[in-house]
Design an enzyme around this catalytic site. Structure first.
Site, PDB file in Angstrom:
ATOM      1  CD  GLU A  21      -2.942  -1.085   2.575  1.00  0.00           C
ATOM      2  OE1 GLU A  21      -4.064  -0.693   2.290  1.00  0.00           O
ATOM      3  OE2 GLU A  21      -2.302  -1.553   3.405  1.00  0.00           O
ATOM      4  CE  LYS A  98      -6.390   1.887   2.476  1.00  0.00           C
ATOM      5  NZ  LYS A  98      -5.498   0.980   3.065  1.00  0.00           N
TER       6      LYS A  98
END
Length: 119
Positions: A21, A98
Site C-alpha cells: 500500500e 479507502k
C-alpha cells in the site's frame, strides 16, 4: 450557526499497514463537514467573514499526502489542523474512505468517521 460540506474530495494516497500500500497507493475519498457561525458572511457577502472552503480542501489534500498506517491517524491530523488554522470552526465531522481496499473481498470502500467539537 451554519454548515459547510465538502463532499467526495478525491485523492490518490499511500495509507495502509501493508508494504504494498505504501508503494502502490490507492484511491481515497474524504467528506468534511464543519459548523461555524456564518451569520456575518450571510450579510456581508465577504470571503473574509466566512470559512474559506478552498483552505479546507487544501488542508485535506496536504494531510492525505502524508503516509499513515491507519485512516484514523490521517483523519485526526486533518481535524487537528483544521481546528488549529480556522478558529471559527466549532465542530468537525470527517469521513475518510479507502476505495476498493485490499481486504480479500468485493468491498467498494472502507470508511472511518470522526466527529469532534472544539474544546
Amino acid at each position: 450557526m451554519g454548515t459547510i460540506k465538502l463532499k467526495n474530495i478525491r485523492t490518490y494516497s499511500y495509507h495502509g499497514c501493508l508494504i504494498e500500500e505504501g508503494k502502490i497507493g490507492s484511491d481515497y475519498s474524504v467528506d468534511l463537514e464543519i459548523k461555524a457561525d456564518l451569520r456575518k458572511s450571510c450579510l456581508s457577502d465577504n470571503l473574509h467573514d466566512t470559512v474559506d472552503y478552498v483552505l479546507l480542501n487544501n488542508i485535506v489534500v496536504e494531510e492525505m499526502e502524508i503516509r499513515s498506517h491507519l485512516l484514523e491517524h490521517v483523519a485526526q491530523r486533518i481535524i487537528t489542523r483544521v481546528f488549529s488554522e480556522i478558529p471559527e470552526i466549532s465542530r468537525i465531522l470527517l469521513a475518510v474512505s479507502k476505495l476498493n481496499p485490499p481486504i480479500g473481498g468485493d468491498v467498494e470502500a472502507v470508511t472511518i468517521e470522526l466527529e469532534e467539537y472544539r474544546s
